[in-house]
Design a protein around this motif. Structure first.
Motif, PDB file in Angstrom:
ATOM      1  N   GLU A   1      20.372  47.485  -3.876  1.00 10.89           N
ATOM      2  CA  GLU A   1      19.366  48.437  -4.356  1.00 10.89           C
ATOM      3  C   GLU A   1      19.855  49.179  -5.597  1.00 10.89           C
ATOM      4  OE1 GLU A   1      17.749  52.750  -2.838  1.00 10.89           O
ATOM      5  OE2 GLU A   1      17.921  51.168  -1.324  1.00 10.89           O
ATOM      6  N   ASN A   2      21.171  49.396  -5.686  1.00 14.77           N
ATOM      7  CA  ASN A   2      21.721  50.244  -6.744  1.00 14.77           C
ATOM      8  C   ASN A   2      22.305  49.474  -7.927  1.00 14.77           C
ATOM      9  OD1 ASN A   2      21.221  52.652  -5.241  1.00 14.77           O
ATOM     10  ND2 ASN A   2      22.966  52.091  -3.943  1.00 14.77           N
ATOM     11  N   ALA A   3      22.450  48.159  -7.806  1.00 15.54           N
ATOM     12  CA  ALA A   3      23.077  47.406  -8.895  1.00 15.54           C
ATOM     13  C   ALA A   3      22.788  45.915  -8.733  1.00 15.54           C
ATOM     14  CB  ALA A   3      24.585  47.643  -8.907  1.00 15.54           C
ATOM     15  N   VAL A   4      22.918  45.187  -9.839  1.00 13.30           N
ATOM     16  CA  VAL A   4      22.785  43.730  -9.803  1.00 13.30           C
ATOM     17  C   VAL A   4      23.665  43.149 -10.904  1.00 13.30           C
ATOM     18  CG1 VAL A   4      20.713  43.822 -11.258  1.00 13.30           C
ATOM     19  CG2 VAL A   4      21.199  41.760  -9.931  1.00 13.30           C
ATOM     20  N   ARG A   5      24.359  42.047 -10.592  1.00 12.89           N
ATOM     21  CA  ARG A   5      25.162  41.359 -11.606  1.00 12.89           C
ATOM     22  C   ARG A   5      25.221  39.874 -11.262  1.00 12.89           C
ATOM     23  NH1 ARG A   5      31.331  43.022  -9.622  1.00 12.89           N
ATOM     24  NH2 ARG A   5      30.574  44.063  -7.747  1.00 12.89           N
ATOM     25  N   LEU A   6      25.385  39.068 -12.296  1.00 13.63           N
ATOM     26  CA  LEU A   6      25.530  37.625 -12.129  1.00 13.63           C
ATOM     27  C   LEU A   6      26.954  37.269 -12.513  1.00 13.63           C
ATOM     28  CD1 LEU A   6      24.060  34.932 -11.478  1.00 13.63           C
ATOM     29  CD2 LEU A   6      23.648  34.710 -13.946  1.00 13.63           C
ATOM     30  N   VAL A   7      27.678  36.637 -11.577  1.00 11.31           N
ATOM     31  CA  VAL A   7      29.088  36.325 -11.788  1.00 11.31           C
ATOM     32  C   VAL A   7      29.280  34.821 -11.688  1.00 11.31           C
ATOM     33  CG1 VAL A   7      31.440  36.669 -10.938  1.00 11.31           C
ATOM     34  CG2 VAL A   7      29.780  38.550 -10.807  1.00 11.31           C
ATOM     35  N   GLU A   8      29.937  34.236 -12.683  1.00  7.13           N
ATOM     36  CA  GLU A   8      30.286  32.820 -12.614  1.00  7.13           C
ATOM     37  C   GLU A   8      31.703  32.704 -12.072  1.00  7.13           C
ATOM     38  OE1 GLU A   8      29.943  28.661 -15.142  1.00  7.13           O
ATOM     39  OE2 GLU A   8      29.547  30.571 -16.138  1.00  7.13           O
ATOM     40  N   VAL A   9      31.890  31.868 -11.053  1.00  9.80           N
ATOM     41  CA  VAL A   9      33.211  31.708 -10.445  1.00  9.80           C
ATOM     42  C   VAL A   9      33.708  30.287 -10.695  1.00  9.80           C
ATOM     43  CG1 VAL A   9      32.728  33.430  -8.685  1.00  9.80           C
ATOM     44  CG2 VAL A   9      32.274  31.049  -8.173  1.00  9.80           C
ATOM     45  N   PHE A  10      35.024  30.169 -10.877  1.00  7.32           N
ATOM     46  CA  PHE A  10      35.671  28.902 -11.199  1.00  7.32           C
ATOM     47  C   PHE A  10      36.781  28.634 -10.195  1.00  7.32           C
ATOM     48  CE2 PHE A  10      34.434  31.201 -15.059  1.00  7.32           C
ATOM     49  CZ  PHE A  10      33.512  30.317 -15.603  1.00  7.32           C
ATOM     50  N   PRO A  11      37.201  27.360 -10.071  1.00  9.51           N
ATOM     51  CA  PRO A  11      38.252  27.060  -9.097  1.00  9.51           C
ATOM     52  C   PRO A  11      39.629  27.577  -9.485  1.00  9.51           C
ATOM     53  CG  PRO A  11      37.650  25.090 -10.325  1.00  9.51           C
ATOM     54  CD  PRO A  11      36.654  26.143 -10.686  1.00  9.51           C
ATOM     55  N   ASP A  12      39.943  27.607 -10.803  1.00  7.76           N
ATOM     56  CA  ASP A  12      41.307  27.946 -11.220  1.00  7.76           C
ATOM     57  C   ASP A  12      41.381  28.996 -12.320  1.00  7.76           C
ATOM     58  OD1 ASP A  12      42.651  25.943  -9.543  1.00  7.76           O
ATOM     59  OD2 ASP A  12      41.624  24.507 -10.830  1.00  7.76           O
ATOM     60  N   LEU A  13      40.271  29.668 -12.582  1.00  8.66           N
ATOM     61  CA  LEU A  13      40.257  30.695 -13.616  1.00  8.66           C
ATOM     62  C   LEU A  13      39.593  31.957 -13.075  1.00  8.66           C
ATOM     63  CD1 LEU A  13      39.233  28.673 -16.803  1.00  8.66           C
ATOM     64  CD2 LEU A  13      41.469  29.664 -16.316  1.00  8.66           C
ATOM     65  N   PRO A  14      39.868  33.092 -13.690  1.00  7.31           N
ATOM     66  CA  PRO A  14      39.221  34.335 -13.220  1.00  7.31           C
ATOM     67  C   PRO A  14      37.699  34.249 -13.372  1.00  7.31           C
ATOM     68  CG  PRO A  14      41.067  34.821 -14.682  1.00  7.31           C
ATOM     69  CD  PRO A  14      40.823  33.344 -14.769  1.00  7.31           C
ATOM     70  N   PRO A  15      36.959  34.889 -12.483  1.00  8.37           N
ATOM     71  CA  PRO A  15      35.494  34.895 -12.590  1.00  8.37           C
ATOM     72  C   PRO A  15      35.052  35.669 -13.821  1.00  8.37           C
ATOM     73  CG  PRO A  15      36.216  36.449 -10.922  1.00  8.37           C
ATOM     74  CD  PRO A  15      37.440  35.685 -11.341  1.00  8.37           C
ATOM     75  N   GLN A  16      33.825  35.432 -14.233  1.00 12.17           N
ATOM     76  CA  GLN A  16      33.316  36.073 -15.440  1.00 12.17           C
ATOM     77  C   GLN A  16      31.884  36.540 -15.203  1.00 12.17           C
ATOM     78  OE1 GLN A  16      33.483  33.558 -18.859  1.00 12.17           O
ATOM     79  NE2 GLN A  16      32.526  35.031 -20.213  1.00 12.17           N
ATOM     80  N   GLU A  17      31.617  37.796 -15.510  1.00  8.91           N
ATOM     81  CA  GLU A  17      30.249  38.296 -15.389  1.00  8.91           C
ATOM     82  C   GLU A  17      29.412  37.787 -16.555  1.00  8.91           C
ATOM     83  OE1 GLU A  17      27.670  42.454 -14.928  1.00  8.91           O
ATOM     84  OE2 GLU A  17      29.875  42.506 -14.852  1.00  8.91           O
ATOM     85  N   ILE A  18      28.198  37.359 -16.262  1.00  9.58           N
ATOM     86  CA  ILE A  18      27.275  36.859 -17.277  1.00  9.58           C
ATOM     87  C   ILE A  18      26.204  37.913 -17.530  1.00  9.58           C
ATOM     88  CG2 ILE A  18      25.572  35.072 -17.822  1.00  9.58           C
ATOM     89  CD1 ILE A  18      27.151  33.168 -16.062  1.00  9.58           C
ATOM     90  N   LYS A  19      26.034  38.284 -18.776  1.00 11.35           N
ATOM     91  CA  LYS A  19      24.994  39.235 -19.131  1.00 11.35           C
ATOM     92  C   LYS A  19      23.646  38.520 -19.156  1.00 11.35           C
ATOM     93  CE  LYS A  19      27.927  42.547 -19.581  1.00 11.35           C
ATOM     94  NZ  LYS A  19      28.000  43.598 -18.530  1.00 11.35           N
TER      95      LYS A  19
END
Length: 372
Positions: A139-157
C-alpha cells in the motif's frame, strides 16, 4: 550490470528452421566484467579457427568461407560490443548473416559446423531463466527489481508507476473511514487498492513487452489477490513472496525470488516425471535416441526433456527418422538437436535440463501422444 538479449521462442523457432550449406554455432563463456573480457575474446578466436578448419572440409566456395571469416573478424574487433556482456555468448553465422545472443546462463565452450544450428544449449536459457523480475507491491510503496543468479539485483525505474496507493487515488490516505468520504470502509479501501493495482499493471506492461522473464509478486493480502485479479501479465508466477516488506533490501528480495525460481523449475520436472511414470506401461515413453527420433519424425512426442550439455553426433533420415550415429564433423549434426527441432515443429513442449533431471541417466526423455 548484466547485458542480456535472450531470444524469444519465436526467434528460437526461426533459428531452428534455418538450413544452409554452412551453419556455424559457437557458445562461449563470457563475463560481465569488462576488464576481464579479453580472455573470452582470445577463446573465441581459437573457436573460430576450429570452425574455419571444419568449413574447409566442406565443398564450399572460397568466397563463402571468407565471408564467414570476415563476420567473425568484425565481431572480434568490435570493442563496443565486448564492453557489454553477460555469462555466455551464443553466435550463429552463415555466409550471409551473423547473430549473437548474450545469455545469463553459464554454458560450456562449443563449436559446431553443420547444415543447421546447434540450439540445444540456447534452449536452456529460454526453458529455465535464472533471472526474474520481482514486483514488490504494498500500500505504501512499489518497486520493480531485476534479480540475477550471480550479480547484485537492480531496481528498474518504471515510467508512470504510482508511488503508493494514496497518491494513485489522489488522496492523502486510503484509510480514512470518515462518513464524509464517498468511498469508505473496508470495501471502499478495496476499490482504491484495485485502482492502484490497475495503474501499476498499466505502467508495467510497456516495460515487460518483449521480455520472457517470469514476474514474481512480493506482496501480502489483500494486495496479492487484488493485483492478480486485475493484471493482464501472463508471465506472473503462481507463487507469491510473502516474507519481505517495504524495508527489505533488494538483496533480500532477490534471495526470496531465487527460491521461487527453484520451485518453478522443480515443479516442471516433477510434473514431467509423474507423467512419464504413469505412461510407461502404455508404451508412451522413451529414453532411447533412435525411438525418440522416429517418434519426433511422425509427430508423436508430447513433451521432450534433453540434456543441454551433451552433443550426440550423427544424422537422421528425413522420412523414416532412422538414426545413423557418427563422429563429429561438418557432415553430421547433433541428433538430439534434430529430434528437438522435429518435436517443436509438431507442437511438442521441449525443455533443456541437467543430466540428473533425466531418468536413467539418459540423453533425453519423452512422453508420447500415442504408442510407437
Amino acid at each position: 550490470m548484466l547485458y542480456i538479449d535472450t531470444p524469444t521462442l519465436q526467434q528460437f523457432k526461426k533459428l531452428n528452421s534455418e538450413r544452409a550449406r554452412a551453419c556455424v554455432s559457437i557458445y562461449l563463456p563470457t563475463t560481465p566484467l569488462t576488464q576481464d573480457i579479453d580472455a573470452s575474446r582470445i577463446e573465441l578466436g581459437n573457436l573460430v579457427k576450429n570452425a574455419m578448419s571444419q568449413l574447409e572440409e566442406l565443398s564450399l566456395d572460397k568466397g563463402e568461407i571468407a565471408a564467414i571469416g570476415e563476420e567473425f573478424d568484425d565481431l572480434l574487433e568490435d570493442d563496443e560490443f565486448w564492453r557489454f556482456q553477460a555469462h555466455s555468448l551464443a553466435i550463429f553465422a552463415t555466409p550471409t548473416k551473423i547473430r549473437t545472443f548474450r545469455l545469463a546462463n553459464k554454458l560450456n565452450a562449443t563449436v559446431e559446423v553443420a547444415d543447421r544450428f546447434l540450439l540445444k544449449p540456447l534452449l536452456r536459457a529460454i526453458t529455465f531463466p535464472h533471472d526474474a523480475l520481482v514486483l514488490a507491491l504494498s500500500e505504501n510503496a512499489v518497486r520493480l527489481v531485476e534479480v540475477f543468479p550471480d550479480l547484485p539485483p537492480q531496481e528498474i525505474k518504471v515510467p508512470g508507476m504510482p508511488s503508493d496507493a494514496a497518491s494513485a487515488n489522489n488522496r492523502s490516505t486510503i484509510n480514512d473511514r470518515s462518513a464524509k468520504r464517498r468511498i469508505t470502509g473496508s470495501e471502499g479501501q478495496k476499490v482504491l487498492l484495485a485502482n492502484y493495482a490497475r495503474q501499476v499493471d498499466a505502467a508495467l506492461r510497456p516495460v515487460l513487452s518483449g521480455r520472457d522473464l517470469p514476474l514474481i509478486l512480493a506482496a501480502t493480502q489483500p494486495l496479492d489477490s487484488i493485483f492478480r485479479s486485475v493484471t493482464s501479465i501472463t508471465s506472473l508466477a503462481d507463487e507469491t513472496i510473502t516474507d519481505t516488506n517495504d524495508r527489505s533490501t533488494d538483496s533480500e528480495i532477490a534471495t526470496s525470488a531465487q527460491k521461487v525460481l527453484d520451485g518453478i523449475y522443480a515443479s516442471q520436472i516433477e510434473e514431467f516425471n509423474a507423467t512419464f511414470e504413469a505412461r510407461k506401461g502404455a508404451s508412451r515413453t522413451t529414453t532411447d535416441i533412435s525411438d525418440a527420433a522416429r517418434a519426433a519424425t511422425f509427430g508423436a512426442i508430447e513433451t521432450l526433456l534433453v540434456d543441454f550439455d551433451e552433443v550426440v553426433h550423427g544424422t537422421i533420415d528425413e522420412e523414416s527418422g532412422a538414426v545413423t550415429f557418427a563422429d563429429e564433423g561438418p557432415h553430421t549434426f547433433g541428433v538430439v538437436d534434430e529430434i528437438m527441432s522435429r518435436a517443436l515443429a509438431s507442437g511438442a513442449t521441449v525443455l533443456a535440463v541437467r543430466k540428473p533431471d533425466l531418468p536413467h541417466d539418459a540423453s533425453l526423455a519423452a512422453t508420447l501422444r500415442y504408442p510407437i
